[in-house]
Design an enzyme around this catalytic site. Structure first.
Site, mmCIF file in Angstrom:
data_model
loop_
_atom_site.group_PDB
_atom_site.id
_atom_site.type_symbol
_atom_site.label_atom_id
_atom_site.label_comp_id
_atom_site.label_asym_id
_atom_site.label_seq_id
_atom_site.Cartn_x
_atom_site.Cartn_y
_atom_site.Cartn_z
ATOM 1 N N TYR A 1 2.966 9.833 0.063
ATOM 2 C CA TYR A 1 3.944 9.210 0.964
ATOM 3 C C TYR A 1 5.381 9.453 0.480
ATOM 4 O O TYR A 1 6.337 9.263 1.241
ATOM 5 C CB TYR A 1 3.709 7.698 1.111
ATOM 6 C CG TYR A 1 2.353 7.293 1.655
ATOM 7 C CD1 TYR A 1 1.471 8.227 2.196
ATOM 8 C CD2 TYR A 1 1.941 5.965 1.637
ATOM 9 C CE1 TYR A 1 0.221 7.847 2.683
ATOM 10 C CE2 TYR A 1 0.705 5.581 2.128
ATOM 11 C CZ TYR A 1 -0.157 6.528 2.634
ATOM 12 O OH TYR A 1 -1.384 6.127 3.113
ATOM 13 N N HIS B 1 -7.778 9.333 -2.561
ATOM 14 C CA HIS B 1 -7.216 9.295 -1.205
ATOM 15 C C HIS B 1 -8.184 9.885 -0.176
ATOM 16 O O HIS B 1 -8.302 9.399 0.943
ATOM 17 C CB HIS B 1 -5.885 10.051 -1.168
ATOM 18 C CG HIS B 1 -4.978 9.627 -0.046
ATOM 19 N ND1 HIS B 1 -3.615 9.663 -0.135
ATOM 20 C CD2 HIS B 1 -5.259 9.160 1.188
ATOM 21 C CE1 HIS B 1 -3.092 9.238 0.997
ATOM 22 N NE2 HIS B 1 -4.063 8.932 1.827
ATOM 23 N N ASP C 1 0.839 -1.198 0.000
ATOM 24 C CA ASP C 1 0.000 0.000 0.000
ATOM 25 C C ASP C 1 0.876 1.249 0.000
ATOM 26 O O ASP C 1 1.729 1.418 0.882
ATOM 27 C CB ASP C 1 -0.896 0.018 1.243
ATOM 28 C CG ASP C 1 -1.815 1.239 1.262
ATOM 29 O OD1 ASP C 1 -2.815 1.235 0.522
ATOM 30 O OD2 ASP C 1 -1.506 2.212 1.986
ATOM 31 N N LYS D 1 -2.683 5.944 -4.363
ATOM 32 C CA LYS D 1 -3.820 6.845 -4.125
ATOM 33 C C LYS D 1 -3.595 8.182 -4.813
ATOM 34 O O LYS D 1 -2.456 8.661 -4.908
ATOM 35 C CB LYS D 1 -4.022 7.052 -2.621
ATOM 36 C CG LYS D 1 -3.995 5.735 -1.846
ATOM 37 C CD LYS D 1 -4.329 5.886 -0.376
ATOM 38 C CE LYS D 1 -3.999 4.606 0.387
ATOM 39 N NZ LYS D 1 -2.600 4.549 0.884
HETATM 40 N N1 NAP Z 1 -5.975 5.949 3.314
HETATM 41 C C1 NAP Z 1 -5.511 6.703 4.286
HETATM 42 O O1 NAP Z 1 -5.893 7.863 4.449
HETATM 43 C C2 NAP Z 1 -4.508 6.109 5.246
HETATM 44 C C3 NAP Z 1 -4.337 6.679 6.525
HETATM 45 C C4 NAP Z 1 -3.429 6.097 7.401
HETATM 46 C C5 NAP Z 1 -2.711 4.966 7.025
HETATM 47 N N2 NAP Z 1 -2.879 4.438 5.761
HETATM 48 C C6 NAP Z 1 -2.111 3.218 5.333
HETATM 49 O O2 NAP Z 1 -2.249 2.221 6.331
HETATM 50 C C7 NAP Z 1 -0.960 1.802 6.761
HETATM 51 C C8 NAP Z 1 -0.990 1.334 8.210
HETATM 52 O O3 NAP Z 1 -1.461 2.330 9.092
HETATM 53 P P1 NAP Z 1 -0.525 3.075 10.127
HETATM 54 O O4 NAP Z 1 0.869 3.110 9.604
HETATM 55 O O5 NAP Z 1 -1.198 4.346 10.440
HETATM 56 O O6 NAP Z 1 -0.597 2.211 11.470
HETATM 57 P P2 NAP Z 1 -0.417 0.688 11.901
HETATM 58 O O7 NAP Z 1 0.014 -0.148 10.756
HETATM 59 O O8 NAP Z 1 -1.639 0.298 12.641
HETATM 60 O O9 NAP Z 1 0.745 0.773 12.977
HETATM 61 C C9 NAP Z 1 2.066 1.038 12.627
HETATM 62 C C10 NAP Z 1 2.916 1.076 13.900
HETATM 63 O O10 NAP Z 1 2.915 -0.206 14.515
HETATM 64 C C11 NAP Z 1 4.263 -0.637 14.730
HETATM 65 N N3 NAP Z 1 4.271 -2.091 14.528
HETATM 66 C C12 NAP Z 1 3.935 -2.760 13.400
HETATM 67 N N4 NAP Z 1 4.001 -4.090 13.600
HETATM 68 C C13 NAP Z 1 4.406 -4.272 14.881
HETATM 69 C C14 NAP Z 1 4.658 -5.428 15.666
HETATM 70 N N5 NAP Z 1 4.494 -6.657 15.160
HETATM 71 N N6 NAP Z 1 5.058 -5.235 16.949
HETATM 72 C C15 NAP Z 1 5.219 -3.996 17.467
HETATM 73 N N7 NAP Z 1 4.983 -2.867 16.758
HETATM 74 C C16 NAP Z 1 4.584 -3.008 15.483
HETATM 75 C C17 NAP Z 1 5.083 0.104 13.710
HETATM 76 O O11 NAP Z 1 6.411 0.286 14.165
HETATM 77 P P3 NAP Z 1 7.704 -0.101 13.275
HETATM 78 O O12 NAP Z 1 7.493 0.394 11.875
HETATM 79 O O13 NAP Z 1 8.807 0.629 13.974
HETATM 80 O O14 NAP Z 1 7.837 -1.583 13.344
HETATM 81 C C18 NAP Z 1 4.354 1.439 13.626
HETATM 82 O O15 NAP Z 1 4.760 2.296 14.666
HETATM 83 C C19 NAP Z 1 -0.096 3.035 6.511
HETATM 84 O O16 NAP Z 1 1.281 2.747 6.535
HETATM 85 C C20 NAP Z 1 -0.612 3.461 5.162
HETATM 86 O O17 NAP Z 1 -0.078 2.623 4.148
HETATM 87 C C21 NAP Z 1 -3.784 4.983 4.897
#
Ligand code: NAP
Ligand code: NAG
Ligand code: NAG
Length: 339
Positions: free
Chosen positions: A81, A137, A76, A106
């Site tokens: 980004y 997006h 994704d 997006k």
């Molecule tokens: N469409 C939109 O508007 C939108 C908005 C927000 C996000 N997104 C997409 O969704 C993706 C995911 O959302 P997000 O990045 O907000 O949050 P998330 O994936 O829920 O959480 C990411 C966090 O969790 C940590 N983490 C991941 N796996 C782990 C594990 N097994 N143990 C401990 N910590 C862990 C990561 O740290 P480390 O990286 O240091 O491991 C990071 O700090 C984004 O990267 C993006 O691609 C889209």
């Protein structure tokens, strides 16, 4: 046609397709006949005190390489980004054929009047002739290279998204951060239904109404920020945290980690989580969730964590007429601004 149907039927069991892409996740059938892997890698680095975090050389390329080796087949990204070039490099260098990888990108909010050229810019950065899924997006827009709102009806943007699909630049098209009434309006006025809706879904933001609505209308939901506040050190968001006793008892029972329990829960709800990590061990563990199953009782217990608590809440945009979320009495400052 007959043989084709038999072959197709043998791949699709209860809407889940056996994958033939060499990855770890099964695939889910979309409403346009394409299939999407049941989990993917998120790649947004988030914000620091200077605004959106700058992507360092190879900072995303290397995790994407780890992910492809670990059996991810969905990546994704988004124009905003600033990492599409690194994802392109990782995919080109890998042994996984392009057609086995599902790339999601997006539409930049500054480019909603130029959908096709914006997509071509992304394709150029990704170094690929097509993406598997192209999402609007956000339903709100900005003027090019500006922080000034632009008011563009998302129905007009969608017509250009349909054209992108027609031209084969995007195999599937969809939306992100749209609310129910916006999707109803889109369904009533579009030729191609959105295949996917990407929104926040996690343990304390269950999105029950929106997910049911999407399901009833044949739209597959992708869950962003799938961990919610699981790793947060703040006392403001509601529980659970990674030390939660119920989550740990399930982790122990299935010999899995707490993040794996959370991701398995989301996939059993039928949504496609896209956990972000830049750590090799976490990337490998997060995708390794297809060898156990939570019971209906356990699913119920986990659903009780829901508090309808929205984590990603860009209230600094709430004066735009197409802002999709609940409004706050005092909007937050905009983290996209580096000042
Ligand atoms: N469409 C939109 O508007 C939108 C908005 C927000 C996000 N997104 C997409 O969704 C993706 C995911 O959302 P997000 O990045 O907000 O949050 P998330 O994936 O829920 O959480 C990411 C966090 O969790 C940590 N983490 C991941 N796996 C782990 C594990 N097994 N143990 C401990 N910590 C862990 C990561 O740290 P480390 O990286 O240091 O491991 C990071 O700090 C984004 O990267 C993006 O691609 C889209
Ligand atoms: C919480 O605190 C720990 C230990 O100080 C730190 O490693 C971790 O990155 C913090 N988590 C977040 C989400 O800030
Ligand atoms: C959905 O978005 C529209 C703007 O297009 C807004 O008027 C409406 O209040 C939103 N609905 C909810 C429940 O927030």
């Amino acid at each position: 046609m007959f043989y084709f149907s038999i072959i197709l039927a043998s791949f699709i069991i209860n809407g889940r397709c056996q994958q033939t892409d060499g990855g770890k996740a099964p695939r889910i059938l979309l409403n346009d006949g394409n299939t999407i892997p049941a989990i993917g890698l998120g790649t947004f680095l988030g914000f620091d005190e200077h605004g959106q975090k700058k992507v360092e050389p190879r900072e995303i390329e290397i995790p994407v390489t780890w992910a492809l080796n670990a059996g991810y087949r969905l990546i994704d990204t988004a124009y905003i980004y600033g990492n599409q070039d690194q994802i392109g490099v990782a995919i080109r260098k890998s042994d996984v054929p392009r057609e086995n990888i599902f790339i999601v990108t997006k539409l930049d909010m500054h480019d909603q009047r130029n959908v096709i050229s914006a997509l071509k810019k992304s394709l150029h950065q990704l170094n690929t002739p097509y993406v598997d899924l192209f999402l609007i997006h956000f339903p709100i827009a900005f003027k090019p290279n500006s922080e000034e709102f632009d008011v563009i009806d998302y129905l007009d943007t969608w017509k250009d998204m349909e054209e992108a699909k027609r031209q084969g630049l995007a195999k599937s098209i969809g939306i992100s951060n749209f609310n129910i009434s916006q999707i109803e309006r889109l369904l009533a006025h579009s030729e191609v239904k959105p295949a996917v809706l990407q929104v926040e879904v996690n343990l304390n933001f269950a999105q029950n109404k929106l997910i049911k609505f999407a399901k009833d209308n044949g739209i597959t939901v992708m869950a962003y920020s799938p961990f919610g506040s699981l790793f947060s050190n703040s006392s403001i968001p509601p529980p659970p945290r990674v030390h939660d006793p119920l989550l740990n008892s399930l982790a122990e029972k299935y010999r899995k980690t707490v993040p794996q329990i959370v991701l398995r829960y989301l996939t059993q709800r039928g949504v496609v989580p896209i956990p972000k990590s830049t750590h090799k061990d976490r990337i490998e563990k997060n995708v390794d969730i297809f060898d156990f199953e939570l019971s209906p009782d356990e699913m119920d217990m986990l659903s009780n964590f829901n508090k309808d608590y929205r984590l990603v809440w860009p209230s600094f945009w709430q004066d735009h007429p197409y802002y999709p979320f609940e409004k706050k009495s005092k909007p937050d400052p905009n983290p996209f601004h580096a000042d």
